[in-house]
Motif scaffolding. Structure first.
Motif, PDB file in Angstrom:
ATOM      1  N   GLY A 199      54.710  47.259  22.203  1.00  0.00           N
ATOM      2  CA  GLY A 199      53.542  48.224  22.363  1.00  0.00           C
ATOM      3  C   GLY A 199      53.241  48.718  23.717  1.00  0.00           C
ATOM      4  N   ARG A 200      52.231  49.101  24.097  1.00  0.00           N
ATOM      5  CA  ARG A 200      51.601  49.647  25.250  1.00  0.00           C
ATOM      6  C   ARG A 200      51.054  48.408  26.145  1.00  0.00           C
ATOM      7  N   ILE A 201      51.957  48.217  27.297  1.00  0.00           N
ATOM      8  CA  ILE A 201      51.444  47.097  28.085  1.00  0.00           C
ATOM      9  C   ILE A 201      50.946  47.856  29.520  1.00  0.00           C
ATOM     10  N   PRO A 202      49.928  47.565  29.896  1.00  0.00           N
ATOM     11  CA  PRO A 202      49.229  48.257  30.983  1.00  0.00           C
ATOM     12  C   PRO A 202      49.729  48.376  31.892  1.00  0.00           C
ATOM     13  N   VAL A 203      50.128  49.398  32.591  1.00  0.00           N
ATOM     14  CA  VAL A 203      50.902  49.565  33.967  1.00  0.00           C
ATOM     15  C   VAL A 203      49.938  49.239  35.319  1.00  0.00           C
ATOM     16  N   PRO A 204      50.476  48.553  36.301  1.00  0.00           N
ATOM     17  CA  PRO A 204      49.560  48.331  37.264  1.00  0.00           C
ATOM     18  C   PRO A 204      49.089  49.275  38.193  1.00  0.00           C
ATOM     19  N   ALA A 205      47.946  49.285  38.919  1.00  0.00           N
ATOM     20  CA  ALA A 205      47.400  50.495  39.477  1.00  0.00           C
ATOM     21  C   ALA A 205      48.578  51.063  40.575  1.00  0.00           C
ATOM     22  N   THR A 206      49.176  50.218  41.280  1.00  0.00           N
ATOM     23  CA  THR A 206      49.997  50.652  42.238  1.00  0.00           C
ATOM     24  C   THR A 206      51.752  50.899  41.797  1.00  0.00           C
ATOM     25  N   PHE A 207      51.769  51.017  40.663  1.00  0.00           N
ATOM     26  CA  PHE A 207      53.056  51.209  39.978  1.00  0.00           C
ATOM     27  C   PHE A 207      53.999  52.309  40.590  1.00  0.00           C
ATOM     28  N   MET A 309      55.965  38.970  51.460  1.00  0.00           N
ATOM     29  CA  MET A 309      54.744  38.088  51.590  1.00  0.00           C
ATOM     30  C   MET A 309      53.678  38.706  50.995  1.00  0.00           C
ATOM     31  N   TYR A 310      53.925  39.976  50.212  1.00  0.00           N
ATOM     32  CA  TYR A 310      52.981  40.682  49.608  1.00  0.00           C
ATOM     33  C   TYR A 310      52.339  39.751  48.429  1.00  0.00           C
ATOM     34  N   GLU A 311      51.154  39.909  48.117  1.00  0.00           N
ATOM     35  CA  GLU A 311      50.383  39.001  47.458  1.00  0.00           C
ATOM     36  C   GLU A 311      50.936  38.266  45.828  1.00  0.00           C
ATOM     37  N   GLN A 312      51.522  39.503  45.343  1.00  0.00           N
ATOM     38  CA  GLN A 312      52.059  39.002  43.887  1.00  0.00           C
ATOM     39  C   GLN A 312      53.340  38.193  43.891  1.00  0.00           C
ATOM     40  N   SER A 313      54.202  38.126  44.974  1.00  0.00           N
ATOM     41  CA  SER A 313      55.021  37.455  45.375  1.00  0.00           C
ATOM     42  C   SER A 313      54.599  36.067  46.048  1.00  0.00           C
ATOM     43  N   LEU A 314      53.429  36.269  46.985  1.00  0.00           N
ATOM     44  CA  LEU A 314      53.342  34.924  47.583  1.00  0.00           C
ATOM     45  C   LEU A 314      52.421  33.754  46.723  1.00  0.00           C
ATOM     46  N   ARG A 402      41.039  36.311  54.672  1.00  0.00           N
ATOM     47  CA  ARG A 402      40.875  37.659  54.350  1.00  0.00           C
ATOM     48  C   ARG A 402      42.088  38.703  55.090  1.00  0.00           C
ATOM     49  N   HIS A 403      42.930  38.212  55.795  1.00  0.00           N
ATOM     50  CA  HIS A 403      43.634  39.175  56.557  1.00  0.00           C
ATOM     51  C   HIS A 403      45.153  38.624  56.409  1.00  0.00           C
ATOM     52  N   LYS A 404      46.170  39.353  56.468  1.00  0.00           N
ATOM     53  CA  LYS A 404      47.711  39.230  56.679  1.00  0.00           C
ATOM     54  C   LYS A 404      48.419  39.694  57.425  1.00  0.00           C
ATOM     55  N   LEU A 405      49.148  39.349  58.365  1.00  0.00           N
ATOM     56  CA  LEU A 405      50.031  39.698  59.464  1.00  0.00           C
ATOM     57  C   LEU A 405      51.390  39.364  58.805  1.00  0.00           C
ATOM     58  N   PRO A 436      42.643  45.011  48.577  1.00  0.00           N
ATOM     59  CA  PRO A 436      43.417  43.930  47.739  1.00  0.00           C
ATOM     60  C   PRO A 436      44.735  44.248  47.294  1.00  0.00           C
ATOM     61  N   ASP A 437      45.007  45.569  47.043  1.00  0.00           N
ATOM     62  CA  ASP A 437      46.245  46.041  46.760  1.00  0.00           C
ATOM     63  C   ASP A 437      47.410  46.198  47.674  1.00  0.00           C
ATOM     64  N   GLU A 438      46.943  46.090  48.935  1.00  0.00           N
ATOM     65  CA  GLU A 438      47.942  46.075  49.978  1.00  0.00           C
ATOM     66  C   GLU A 438      48.784  47.423  50.062  1.00  0.00           C
ATOM     67  N   VAL A 439      47.999  48.406  50.139  1.00  0.00           N
ATOM     68  CA  VAL A 439      48.683  49.944  50.250  1.00  0.00           C
ATOM     69  C   VAL A 439      48.153  50.478  51.463  1.00  0.00           C
ATOM     70  N   ARG A 440      47.452  49.890  52.433  1.00  0.00           N
ATOM     71  CA  ARG A 440      46.968  50.532  53.729  1.00  0.00           C
ATOM     72  C   ARG A 440      47.206  49.792  54.783  1.00  0.00           C
ATOM     73  N   ASN A 441      48.612  49.761  55.321  1.00  0.00           N
ATOM     74  CA  ASN A 441      48.730  49.274  56.652  1.00  0.00           C
ATOM     75  C   ASN A 441      48.037  49.657  57.603  1.00  0.00           C
ATOM     76  N   VAL A 442      47.183  48.495  58.303  1.00  0.00           N
ATOM     77  CA  VAL A 442      46.152  48.873  59.408  1.00  0.00           C
ATOM     78  C   VAL A 442      46.567  48.202  60.582  1.00  0.00           C
ATOM     79  N   TYR A 443      47.928  48.047  60.643  1.00  0.00           N
ATOM     80  CA  TYR A 443      48.192  47.364  62.144  1.00  0.00           C
ATOM     81  C   TYR A 443      48.129  48.370  63.451  1.00  0.00           C
TER      82      TYR A 443
END
Length: 488
Positions: A199-207, A309-314, A402-405, A436-443
Motif C-alpha cells: 500500500g502507500r507508505i508515507p514518503v519522508p519530507a526530505t525524500f 553522521m546524519y541523524e537517521q544513521s547516527l 543542539r548542534h552537530k559539526l 532537525p532535518d539537516e538540510v541547511r549547512n550553516v558552517y
C-alpha cells in the motif's frame, strides 16, 4: 532455573541483549514511527526505559558490534571497517561476566571474522551466522563446525537461543546475546509477514533532497533509492512507462514493504523472548535490552543504508527493562553511545568494569545511584572511506544536544575497505533545533561563527580524550592555540 535467593543473597540479574541489524529508531513504535507498529519491542520500554538520544560512534555493522562488546572506540578495538576482523581475545563485557560466574551465549549475527583468533570467545555456547548470513535456510558456525538450519533466520535465532536457555541447570546467572540478521539488506520477509505493508507508505519530507547547501562529500554517496537499489533488492523489475520521480517512489515503496515486514518478524520474536521470561517468572529480574547496531536511512535525503553522521544513521533505538531494579515508563534524554553499553551492563550485574573500557555507565541514571556526570556531547568517526559500494567519505564529528559539526577529511589512510582516492576536506554544521532535518549547512553562516569555533575546540578535546588522532589536514582549533587571546 528459579528466582530464589542463593545463600541468602539476591540472585544476580540475568541479561538478554536482542541486537538487530540496521533497525532505524524511527521504525519503532515507541519512537513514534509513522510507518509501522512494533508492540512487543515497545513493551520493553513500557516496563522500563526508552533512550531518546542513543548514538552509534561508527555507523557500520562490524565496528558497532565490536564497540558494544568491548566498550571501546573503533581505533582501540581495531575494528574500523567491514573488513577488519576483531581479535576476539580482547576483553569484553561478556568475558567479565563469565569470569564473575555468568553462563554466556551468543546466537545469530557475529560478523567479526571467523577462524582462529576471530571466532567468538568467552561464550559457553556460540552458534553464529557465516559472515552476513542468509534469511532462509541459513548456515551456522559453532564449535562443532558449519551446518545448515532449515527455516527463517529470525525464527531460528530465537529457537536456538531459547533452546540453550532451556538446557541450563543450576542457579548461576546467565547472559545471552540474541543477534538478528534482520532487517539488513536484502530485506527478505518470511511468508507470514510478506505483503503486510503493501500500500502507500508515507514518503519522508526530505525524500527529494537536492543537497543544495551540503558539501560534495555528501553528494558523492552512492546510496540513493532512485539510483542504487538493485533488482535483487526490489525482487522484481521496475514497471515500464514511469517517470524518474515515479520510479523513485515505486522503489521506495518496494524497499519499505520488505524492510518493515522483516521488522515485524523481529517484533514477533521479541515477544517470544518476553513470553519465555514471563512464563518462568524471570521477566522482573532480567536486564532485557533491545537495540540495533546502528540507525538506517528510510528514504530521508533520498537514501537507504547508513555510514553518515546524519541523524537517521547516527541514532540507535535502545529500550531496556528490569522491573526489579528500574522503574517503568522512564524516558532517558541524555546522550549515550554504544561505547557505554558494556560498562552499563556490568554495573547492572554488579561486576567490575575492565580498565580498558571507555565511555560512561548509564545504569546509575536509571536507578538513582550516584554516577559519572552526563555527557555534554558525543564523538563519531567513520573510517571506511569511499568504499566500492556506497562511496561514503571518511569523516569525524561532534554532536551536542543542539548542534552537530562534521569534518569530512576524505582520506582512507590505508585502512582496509577504503579506496586510495582522496578529496579536499570539507566541513558541515547543523543547528538541530532550527533544522532537525539537516538540510541547511550553516558552517559558513556568520551568525554561527561563535558556535562553530566552540564546537571545533570541543571536538578536538573529545577526540583526544578517547585517544584518537586528528587527520593531518585538520589544524589545531583557533581557540586551543597558545596565541589565542583570552576573553576579557
Amino acid at each position: 532455573m528459579t528466582s530464589a535467593a542463593l545463600n541468602g543473597r539476591p540472585r544476580r540479574p540475568d541479561i538478554v541483549m536482542i541486537l538487530t541489524d540496521d533497525h532505524a529508531a524511527h521504525a519503532v513504535g515507541a519512537y513514534g514511527s509513522a510507518v509501522n507498529r512494533t508492540p512487543r519491542i515497545d513493551e520493553i520500554g513500557e516496563h522500563g526505559v526508552r533512550f531518546d538520544n542513543c548514538f552509534v560512534t561508527n555507523s557500520l555493522c562490524s565496528p558497532s558490534r565490536a564497540t558494544i562488546l568491548t566498550g571501546t572506540y573503533s581505533h582501540v578495538n581495531g575494528v574500523k571497517t567491514l573488513v577488519t576482523p576483531m581479535d576476539a581475545a580482547q576483553p569484553t563485557f561478556v568475558s567479565q561476566l563469565r569470569d564473575a560466574g555468568y553462563r554466556t551465549a551468543i546466537v545469530g549475527k557475529w560478523h567479526l571474522g571467523d577462524g582462529a583468533g576471530h571466532d567468538p570467545q568467552n561464550f559457553d555456547y556460540w552458534d553464529v551466522l557465516i559472515e552476513q548470513g542468509e534469511y532462509f535456510d541459513p548456515r551456522f558456525r559453532s564449535a562443532e563446525g558449519v551446518r545448515t538450519e532449515r527455516g527463517y533466520a529470525t525464527d531460528l535465532i530465537t529457537d536456538l537461543s531459547l533452546r540453550w536457555l532451556d538446557s541450563l541447570d543450576g542457579d548461576d546467572p546467565w547472559c545471552v546475546l540474541i543477534c538478528h540478521k534482520a532487517p539488513h539488506r536484502s530485506w527478505e520477509p518470511d511468508e507470514a509477514h510478506a505483503g503486510m505493508y503493501a500500500g502507500r507508505i508515507p514518503v519522508p519530507a526530505t525524500f527529494a533532497d537536492d543537497y543544495a547547501t551540503r558539501t560534495s562529500s555528501a553528494r558523492r554517496a552512492a546510496m540513493r533509492i532512485a539510483d542504487h537499489l538493485t533488482v535483487e533488492d526490489l525482487k522484481q523489475p521496475v514497471p515500464d512507462g514511469m517517470s524518474y520521480e515515479e520510479q523513485a517512489r515505486w522503489k521506495y515503496q518496494r524497499y519499505m514493504e520488505d524492510y518493515l515486514a522483516c521488522v515485524a518478524s523481529v517484533d514477533d520474536n521479541v515477544g517470544r523472548v518476553i513470553d519465555w521470561l514471563r512464563e518462568r517468572g524471570r521477566f522482573d529480574d532480567t536486564v532485557l535490552i533491545y537495540s540495533s547496531d546502528q540507525g538506517f536511512f528510510l528514504g530521508e535525503h533520498g537514501w537507504f543504508d547508513k555510514r553518515f553522521m546524519y541523524e537517521q544513521s547516527l541514532r540507535m533505538p535502545l529500550l531496556l527493562s528490569c522491573p526489579r531494579a528500574v522503574a517503568g515508563g522512564q524516558v532517558h534524554d541524555g546522550i549515550v553511545t554504544n561505547v557505554d553499553f558494556a560498562q552499563s551492563i556490568l554495573d547492572a550485574a554488579g561486576v567490575p568494569h575492565h580498565e580498558r573500557m571507555q565511555g560512561r555507565s548509564f545504569w546509575p541514571d536509571l536507578t538513582g545511584a550516584r554516577g559519572e556526570p552526563p555527557a555534554e556531547g558525543m564523538y563519531y568517526r567513520y573510517w571506511e572511506h569511499d568504499d566500492s559500494n556506497h562511496r561514503t567519505p571518511a569523516h569525524y564529528g561532534y554532536r551536542t544536544a543542539r548542534h552537530k559539526l562534521i569534518y569530512f577529511y576524505n582520506d582512507g589512510l590505508g585502512v582496509p575497505g577504503s579506496s586510495s582516492r582522496t578529496y579536499p576536506p570539507e566541513w558541515e554544521l547543523y543547528d538541530l533545533l532550527e533544522d532537525p532535518d539537516e538540510v541547511r549547512n550553516v558552517y559558513d553562516d556568520p551568525a554561527y561563527a561563535e558556535v562553530r569555533e566552540g564546537l571545533k575546540a570541543r571536538m578536538w578535546l573529545a577526540q583526544a580524550a578517547v585517544g584518537d588522532e586528528p587527520h593531518p589536514s585538520h589544524p589545531v582549533p583557533e581557540r586551543l592555540r597558545p596565541d589565542h587571546p583570552v576573553p576579557s
